[in-house]
Design a protein around this motif. Structure first.
Motif, short mmCIF file in Angstrom:
data_model
loop_
_atom_site.label_atom_id
_atom_site.label_comp_id
_atom_site.label_asym_id
_atom_site.label_seq_id
_atom_site.Cartn_x
_atom_site.Cartn_y
_atom_site.Cartn_z
N LEU A 241 1.57 40.70 -13.48
CA LEU A 241 1.18 38.97 -13.40
C LEU A 241 1.62 38.51 -12.03
O LEU A 241 0.61 37.60 -11.48
CB LEU A 241 1.85 38.40 -14.65
N GLN A 242 2.76 38.82 -11.49
CA GLN A 242 3.08 38.38 -10.31
C GLN A 242 2.14 38.92 -9.22
O GLN A 242 1.63 38.11 -8.09
CB GLN A 242 4.57 38.76 -9.86
N GLU B 24 -1.11 39.33 -9.75
CA GLU B 24 -2.45 38.28 -9.50
C GLU B 24 -1.85 37.08 -9.11
O GLU B 24 -3.09 36.53 -8.37
CB GLU B 24 -2.86 38.40 -11.16
N PHE B 25 -0.71 36.57 -9.28
CA PHE B 25 -0.39 35.31 -8.68
C PHE B 25 -0.47 35.42 -6.92
O PHE B 25 -0.91 34.64 -6.32
CB PHE B 25 1.00 34.73 -8.96
N SER C 144 -9.67 33.15 -12.79
CA SER C 144 -8.63 34.22 -12.79
C SER C 144 -7.42 33.52 -13.53
O SER C 144 -6.50 34.31 -14.24
CB SER C 144 -8.10 34.78 -11.38
N ILE D 31 -4.65 34.76 -16.45
CA ILE D 31 -3.53 34.76 -16.39
C ILE D 31 -2.44 34.16 -17.30
O ILE D 31 -1.51 34.52 -18.12
CB ILE D 31 -2.86 34.55 -14.91
N TYR D 32 -3.00 32.85 -17.40
CA TYR D 32 -2.64 31.94 -18.81
C TYR D 32 -2.58 32.58 -19.94
O TYR D 32 -1.57 32.57 -20.74
CB TYR D 32 -3.30 30.51 -18.58
N GLU E 52 -2.58 35.77 -20.76
CA GLU E 52 -1.52 36.79 -20.91
C GLU E 52 -0.31 36.35 -20.99
O GLU E 52 0.72 36.74 -21.94
CB GLU E 52 -1.78 37.59 -19.68
N THR F 223 0.94 26.90 -14.64
CA THR F 223 -0.30 27.40 -14.46
C THR F 223 -1.19 26.41 -15.05
O THR F 223 -2.28 26.12 -14.68
CB THR F 223 -0.31 28.52 -15.36
#
Ligand SMILES: Nc1nc2c(ncn2[C@@H]2O[C@H](COP(=O)(O)OP(=O)(O)O)[C@@H](O)[C@H]2O)c(=O)[nH]1
Ligand SMILES: [Mg+2]
Length: 442
Positions: A161-162, A164-165, A194, A198-199, A201, A392
Motif C-alpha cells: 500500500l505504501q 501505491e501511495f 487509485s 487503496i481506501y 483495501e 485518504t
C-alpha cells in the motif's frame, strides 16, 4: 550499539538444556576465553552455523556443552552471535552469564536482541510484535494470528500500500511540474480512482480488527442476571470444572470470578458476576457495582433468566446490556425447556446446549472460524491504518476542490502513518516501549 550483550535465552529452571546467547562484535573474542572444542578449536575459528562439542571452562566449574557461532550479518540480530547450549541448571547458567560479563559482555535488556534485529533490518517492527505474540500465544488461534504477523504478511501488505501511495505521489509531482501543459486534470482523475482502491483495501484491513483483537486478547464474556438464576452453574459448565460456588441461597457470588475456556482454538475469558438486585446488603452491593463494571468492559454480555416472565429486576439488567452485544439465555432448561423470547435455552445440570451456547458466543464475537491468515490484531497497527484512512478520505471527499500540493501532503502523511506499522517511521520511544515488553534473552 557497538557493545556485546548476553543473556540466558531459555526459561530459568531445571531442564535438559539451557542456552546462553551473546551478540555483538566481541562475541567470538569473549567466547574464546572460555570455550575449547574437542580438537582444540576456539569459537573465532569455528565454521559459522556449525555446532561444536567441547568444554566451557569457567574456573570454579566446567560444563561439557555445545557452542555455535553465527556470523554477521547472517544472524538473528545481524551481528556476530555465539550461543552456548549447556546443561539446563539455574546456577550453571548464571555462572556462564557471570563469566561472559566478566569477560567483557554486558547483560542484555529485555528485548534487546530483537531490537538489534529490527535496527539491523532483519525484521520489521510488526514482525517483532508478531514474534512476541507468538511466544505469548496460548491458543491455536492466537498462534496462527501471531505467526502470520511474524512471517510478515501484514508488513508486506503495508509495504504494498505504501508503494501505491509512493506511485501516486510521484505522479502528482510530475503533474505539478508540468501543470502549464494541461496535464493536471487528467492526473487528478487517475489519482482519485487509485486512491479509492487503496481506501477500500485499508477499510478491509481495519474491518478485521474487532475479530483480530478478540483473537489476540481473548473474548471477554460477562454473565449477568438476577441472583439464583444459575449464573455460577453456567460459569462452571462453560469452564468444564467447578470453579464457582453454587448454592440455592441468593447472593452467594459477591466478587466477580474470572475463568477461561478455549473454543475453536480461541480464548474466552468468562466473568461470573454477583447477581444484580436492589435489596442487597453492603458487601453484596459492592459486588453488584463490580458486576456493572465487568458488564461494561465485556465484549459480550450473556443475560440469564429462569423464565420468559421477566421481572422488573430482569428488565433493569436488560437495559444495562441493551446497547452492548448480548445473548439472552434461558437457564435450567431441564426444568422447563421453553425458549421463547430467548436466543437459547441451556441446562447447566445436564450440559444441554452448553456447546451450542459456546458456538453462539463465538459466532457473535469472532464470527467465521479463524484458521489463519492476515488479520489486524494489534491496536497500534489498527490506529495507524485508521489514520491513513482518514487522510485518504479527506482527499477523496475534497476531490476536485483540492490543490495538488495539498493532496500530496495528505498522501505523504498517510504514507508515514502506514510506515509506523513496519517501524519505518516510528518514533524511538514507541520502539523502546515495544521491545521492553519482550522477555529477557529475546
Ligand atoms: N435443575 C437445575 N438447577 C439449576 C441449574 N442451574 C442452576 N441450578 C440451581 O439454581 C440455584 C442457583 O444456582 P447458581 O448457579 O448459584 O445461581 P447464581 O446465583 O445465578 O450464580 C442452585 O440451587 C443450582 O443448583 C440447571 O441447569 N438446572
Ligand atoms: Mg453465583
Amino acid at each position: 550499539m557497538n557493545d556485546t550483550i548476553c543473556a540466558i535465552a531459555t526459561p530459568i529452571g531445571i531442564g535438559g538444556v539451557g542456552i546462553v546467547r551473546m551478540s555483538g562484535p566481541k562475541s567470538c573474542e569473549i567466547s574464546d576465553k572460555f570455550f575449547t572444542a574437542r580438537g582444540g578449536k576456539k569459537p573465532s575459528g569455528f565454521t559459522p552455523y556449525r555446532m561444536y562439542y567441547g568444554t566451557l571452562d569457567l574456573g570454579s566449574f566446567s560444563d561439557s556443552c555445545l557452542c555455535v557461532r553465527f556470523s554477521a550479518p547472517n544472524s538473528f540480530t545481524g551481528e556476530d552471535v555465539v550461543e552456548f547450549h549447556c546443561h539446563g541448571g539455574a546456577a550453571l547458567l548464571q555462572g556462564v552469564l557471570r563469566a561472559l560479563i566478566d569477560g567483557g559482555a554486558r547483560l542484555a535488556q529485555c528485548g534487546e536482541f530483537s531490537k538489534r534485529a529490527f535496527v539491523n533490518g532483519k525484521l520489521t517492527l510488526a514482525q517483532a510484535e508478531g514474534m512476541i505474540d507468538l511466544i505469548n500465544s496460548r491458543t491455536e488461534a492466537q498462534l496462527s494470528a501471531a505467526s502470520s504477523l511474524m512471517m510478515g504478511e501484514l508488513s508486506r501488505k503495508i509495504e504494498k500500500l505504501q508503494g501505491e501511495f509512493r506511485q501516486l505521489l510521484s505522479h502528482i509531482e510530475v503533474s505539478i511540474d508540468y501543470a502549464d501543459e494541461g496535464i493536471e486534470e487528467k492526473g487528478r482523475e487517475e489519482i482519485l480512482t487509485s486512491l479509492k482502491g487503496i481506501y477500500a483495501e485499508l477499510s478491509k484491513l481495519a474491518a478485521g480488527y474487532g475479530r483480530g483483537s478478540a483473537i489476540r486478547e481473548g473474548v471477554k464474556v460477562a454473565l449477568c442476571g438476577k441472583p439464583n438464576v444459575g449464573k455460577s452453574s453456567l460459569f462452571n459448565a462453560l469452564l468444564g470444572y467447578e470453579r464457582a460456588i453454587v448454592t440455592h441461597i441468593a447472593g452467594t457470588t459477591r466478587d466477580a470470578l474470572e475463568g477461561e475456556y478455549v473454543y475453536e482454538g480461541a480464548l474466552f475469558r468468562v466473568y461470573d458476576t454477583a447477581g444484580i438486585r436492589e435489596s442487597a446488603g453492603l458487601i453484596e452491593s459492592k459486588g453488584v457495582e463490580l458486576s456493572k463494571k465487568y458488564i461494561q468492559e465485556s465484549d459480550i454480555a450473556v443475560f440469564i433468566a429462569e423464565s420468559g416472565q421477566l421481572s422488573d429486576e430482569d428488565e433493569d439488567i436488560l437495559r444495562l446490556i441493551e446497547s452492548k452485544r448480548h445473548i439472552k439465555v434461558k437457564s435450567k432448561a431441564d426444568l422447563d425447556p421453553s425458549s421463547s423470547g430467548f436466543d437459547i435455552a441451556v441446562s447447566s445440570l445436564t450440559g444441554e446446549n452448553v456447546d451450542r451456547l459456546k458456538r453462539l458466543i463465538y459466532g457473535r464475537t469472532i464470527g467465521k472460524v479463524y484458521t489463519g491468515g492476515l488479520i489486524l490484531t494489534n491496536y497500534r497497527h489498527y490506529d495507524a491504518v485508521k489514520r491513513a484512512m482518514a487522510l485518504t478520505e479527506e482527499v477523496l471527499s475534497g476531490g476536485s476542490e483540492l490543490f495538488l500540493d495539498m493532496i500530496a501532503q495528505s498522501l505523504r502523511q498517510a504514507f508515514e502513518a502506514l510506515g509506523e506499522v513496519t517501524g519505518e517511521s516510528s518514533i524511538e520511544s514507541v520502539i523502546d516501549d515495544i521491545f521492553s515488553r519482550f522477555c529477557l534473552g529475546k
